[in-house]
Design a protein around this motif. Structure first.
Motif, PDB file in Angstrom:
ATOM      1  N   ILE A   1       0.966  -1.172  -0.037  1.00  0.00           N
ATOM      2  CA  ILE A   1       0.050   0.247   0.101  1.00  0.00           C
ATOM      3  C   ILE A   1       1.050   1.116  -0.029  1.00  0.00           C
ATOM      4  O   ILE A   1       1.968   1.298   0.737  1.00  0.00           O
ATOM      5  N   GLU A   2       0.540   2.148  -1.102  1.00  0.00           N
ATOM      6  CA  GLU A   2       1.378   3.477  -0.798  1.00  0.00           C
ATOM      7  C   GLU A   2       0.885   4.221   0.311  1.00  0.00           C
ATOM      8  O   GLU A   2      -0.574   4.465   0.486  1.00  0.00           O
ATOM      9  N   ILE A   3       1.635   4.848   1.124  1.00  0.00           N
ATOM     10  CA  ILE A   3       1.298   5.896   2.192  1.00  0.00           C
ATOM     11  C   ILE A   3       1.167   7.156   1.262  1.00  0.00           C
ATOM     12  O   ILE A   3       1.804   7.537   0.563  1.00  0.00           O
TER      13      ILE A   3
ATOM     14  N   MET B   1      -7.530  -7.182  -1.477  1.00  0.00           N
ATOM     15  CA  MET B   1      -8.352  -7.437  -0.121  1.00  0.00           C
ATOM     16  C   MET B   1      -7.183  -7.381   1.095  1.00  0.00           C
ATOM     17  O   MET B   1      -7.706  -7.080   2.155  1.00  0.00           O
ATOM     18  N   LYS B   2      -6.015  -8.072   0.839  1.00  0.00           N
ATOM     19  CA  LYS B   2      -4.927  -7.890   1.537  1.00  0.00           C
ATOM     20  C   LYS B   2      -4.853  -6.433   2.262  1.00  0.00           C
ATOM     21  O   LYS B   2      -4.794  -6.353   3.392  1.00  0.00           O
ATOM     22  N   ASN B   3      -4.807  -5.519   1.377  1.00  0.00           N
ATOM     23  CA  ASN B   3      -4.741  -4.159   1.525  1.00  0.00           C
ATOM     24  C   ASN B   3      -5.971  -3.604   2.584  1.00  0.00           C
ATOM     25  O   ASN B   3      -5.847  -2.921   3.493  1.00  0.00           O
ATOM     26  N   ALA B   4      -6.940  -4.131   2.177  1.00  0.00           N
ATOM     27  CA  ALA B   4      -8.298  -3.879   2.621  1.00  0.00           C
ATOM     28  C   ALA B   4      -8.542  -4.279   4.212  1.00  0.00           C
ATOM     29  O   ALA B   4      -9.039  -3.522   5.101  1.00  0.00           O
ATOM     30  N   ILE B   5      -7.633  -5.432   4.531  1.00  0.00           N
ATOM     31  CA  ILE B   5      -7.896  -5.832   5.985  1.00  0.00           C
ATOM     32  C   ILE B   5      -6.819  -5.459   6.803  1.00  0.00           C
ATOM     33  O   ILE B   5      -6.935  -5.192   7.935  1.00  0.00           O
ATOM     34  N   ILE B   6      -5.804  -4.682   6.151  1.00  0.00           N
ATOM     35  CA  ILE B   6      -4.793  -3.955   6.769  1.00  0.00           C
ATOM     36  C   ILE B   6      -5.570  -2.654   7.249  1.00  0.00           C
ATOM     37  O   ILE B   6      -5.256  -2.135   8.447  1.00  0.00           O
ATOM     38  N   TYR B   7      -6.196  -2.154   6.345  1.00  0.00           N
ATOM     39  CA  TYR B   7      -6.975  -0.874   6.583  1.00  0.00           C
ATOM     40  C   TYR B   7      -8.013  -1.167   7.838  1.00  0.00           C
ATOM     41  O   TYR B   7      -8.463  -0.304   8.529  1.00  0.00           O
ATOM     42  N   GLY B   8      -8.831  -2.290   7.817  1.00  0.00           N
ATOM     43  CA  GLY B   8      -9.715  -2.393   8.632  1.00  0.00           C
ATOM     44  C   GLY B   8      -9.162  -2.842  10.105  1.00  0.00           C
ATOM     45  O   GLY B   8      -9.638  -2.054  11.026  1.00  0.00           O
TER      46      GLY B   8
ATOM     47  N   VAL C   1      -4.591   8.209  10.028  1.00  0.00           N
ATOM     48  CA  VAL C   1      -4.748   6.806   9.533  1.00  0.00           C
ATOM     49  C   VAL C   1      -3.622   6.359   8.653  1.00  0.00           C
ATOM     50  O   VAL C   1      -2.840   5.458   8.562  1.00  0.00           O
ATOM     51  N   GLN C   2      -2.989   7.415   7.848  1.00  0.00           N
ATOM     52  CA  GLN C   2      -1.637   7.201   7.170  1.00  0.00           C
ATOM     53  C   GLN C   2      -0.552   7.125   7.856  1.00  0.00           C
ATOM     54  O   GLN C   2       0.204   6.126   7.604  1.00  0.00           O
TER      55      GLN C   2
ATOM     56  N   GLU D   1       3.052   2.602  10.924  1.00  0.00           N
ATOM     57  CA  GLU D   1       3.260   1.691  11.766  1.00  0.00           C
ATOM     58  C   GLU D   1       2.889   0.121  11.447  1.00  0.00           C
ATOM     59  O   GLU D   1       3.795  -0.735  11.971  1.00  0.00           O
ATOM     60  N   PHE D   2       2.115  -0.057  10.684  1.00  0.00           N
ATOM     61  CA  PHE D   2       1.610  -1.253  10.379  1.00  0.00           C
ATOM     62  C   PHE D   2       2.594  -1.901   9.365  1.00  0.00           C
ATOM     63  O   PHE D   2       3.073  -3.180   9.559  1.00  0.00           O
ATOM     64  N   LYS D   3       3.219  -0.943   8.574  1.00  0.00           N
ATOM     65  CA  LYS D   3       4.310  -1.479   7.642  1.00  0.00           C
ATOM     66  C   LYS D   3       5.563  -1.932   8.632  1.00  0.00           C
ATOM     67  O   LYS D   3       6.130  -3.039   8.389  1.00  0.00           O
TER      68      LYS D   3
END
Lengths: 307, 307
Positions: free
Chosen positions: A304-306, B258-265, B289-290, B295-297
């Motif tokens: 994901i791009e920040i 969807m991988k990105n989507a659950i990271i955002y979830g 959020v950004q 931090e998630f990365k």
């Protein structure tokens, strides 16, 4: 390549899981750590003690895996440490059925002279004074890693704090981290444990993975979701063995490289639980491990791009 | 941008945690999903029902967040759905103190004519026949996501199976996945749930993160380790809202996305639990959020070459 010194039990286990039951088989923290670290072809030695009931074939197995066993004392007329346990249906909890300390009761560890200059020292789960004695025999280690458990918190609190103070990395499970720190939040627990000595705190959460804490940074290695966990015995030690083995191989003890090391720890532990005891670890190939590393990447890496 | 239709409760909650206690505050799955998805500035509508005791300021809050509320019926003389619960000290378990269905008892959902062409439909936790009714009113959705819970498995099993058969993605927690499938292993559970209908299975493990299963692939999004969880209410709905919101914004319903989507979830859920109810979600900025995505990365991304 760094020299790796491991202290830990070399023992007999008898295990019952919902899938079956073993007689006395090869076990012990030192065994699991050694076999796991040997995946990296490092120069390693195990310090431990066994009785003369301990089969030569088990010692040969360690030697075959390039593990120096000069530091494994064989006590004439003595009996090897024995543990027996039964896992519950969810495999997350277990009852200890029997513990016979035997030769471990008077264990006086002697580090072989050729390993007093070890770069990395892995203090497997044992009485903290035994761990301390090993540490005092090593001249100038670059990294000391400690594994321990709630039993030593309950029974040898002050001795445990002494050894914790001298190590760089501690690996414990989530409940033990809470007990040691008095904090429920693992973030707070890690910070309090940092203050006791270790710059790096690894919290093992079993099927829920492992967290690595250092200063304000956190890294997380998941456990690989498995169709079936067959026998969890030795998974934590195998994790620790993968961690120190990878660090020894790469000669890089930076936080960035420790991230890779806990991924490898989790990788190796995911094999350990697939069969009884050390069975799966004995037949494990480098190709198996690399293939599973690919699975770990697929499991965790995202793009994901920040913005 | 895709059009997102959400059905879910818009309600009053009264919450007790070890940190404090609220009177009746804004709650409900539809509310949490809507607020979370609104972070992506998508074109969304909520279908729900409230009584005339429901404050206009709460409806205004939804409108302010760009959520269409034409589908929220206001029942004259009716009372809004009310839930009250008390969390235990570890915040992982809770007791329901009171549930008053009120206007929800006779809820007959009506999808606004302008959202019958929705691209993504999010069926929030509700009676499966209500979820089914909403689905039947949408013409040709590209993706249907279902959230449900053990209550419907216990009480409306056959109706639940009917709706599960028609959806693309199901989100449930680990215990519910075990109940629905009869399998303890989550890998096996996901495979059995696939066979019931959904091509994608999301298993939420609370503080232990979430797993996304599709065919032979698995992806894992950790929960962010937090110093303190203040109030877990709505975290699962916020997770689902982030998931569908991101998919709607990017117009890409591939497994990779969807991988990105659950990271955002997981990202959005980590904010939700920081304050009582919807408080934190109301003040959340895109920059917050950004920053947390970074931090998630750091938490999950590693560099190991496969040899």
């Amino acid at each position: 390549m760094s020299k790796l010194l491991i202290v830990g039990t070399v023992a007999f286990d008898a295990i019952e899981t919902p899938f079956g039951k073993t007689d006395k088989i090869l076990g012990g923290a030192g065994t699991y750590i050694g076999l796991s670290a040997s995946q990296f072809n490092v120069d390693s030695a195990v310090v431990s003690v066994v009785g003369d009931d301990f089969p030569q074939k088990y010692l040969d197995l360690l030697i075959k895996n390039n593990i120096n066993i000069e530091g494994i004392e064989i006590v004439e007329g003595g009996k090897t440490f024995f543990w027996s346990g039964r896992y519950h249906n969810d495999l997350n909890t277990r009852d200890t059925l029997d513990t016979q300390l035997n030769v471990l009761a008077d264990f006086n560890p002697v580090v072989p002279s050729t390993y007093k200059d070890a770069d990395i020292v892995m203090l497997g789960n044992l009485h903290p004074l035994v761990q301390l004695s090993v540490l005092e025999q090593v001249e100038n280690p670059k990294l000391v890693v400690l594994d321990t458990m709630n039993f030593w918190m309950d029974n040898t609190w002050n001795d445990l704090l002494k050894v914790i103070k001298k190590v760089d990395v501690i690996t414990i499970n989530d409940e033990e981290a809470r007990q040691l720190s008095g904090e429920h939040s693992l973030v707070k627990a890690a910070r309090k444990i940092n203050a006791l000595g270790p710059d790096y705190v690894v919290i093992k959460k079993g099927e829920h993975g492992a967290l690595l804490f250092h200063e304000e940074e956190i890294f997380f290695a998941p456990a690989l979701p498995l169709e079936e966990v067959f026998d969890p015995t030795g998974a934590g030690d195998t994790f620790a063995g993968g961690f120190v083995g990878y660090l020894a191989k790469t000669e890089d003890i930076s936080f960035e490289n420790m991230k890779n090391a806990i991924i490898y720890g989790s990788n190796l532990a995911s094999f350990c639980v697939e069969k009884f005891g050390t069975e799966r670890m004995q037949e494990l190939s480098a190709a198996n491990v690399q293939e599973r590393l690919e699975e770990f990447k697929k499991l965790t890496q995202f793009e994901i791009e920040i913005t």
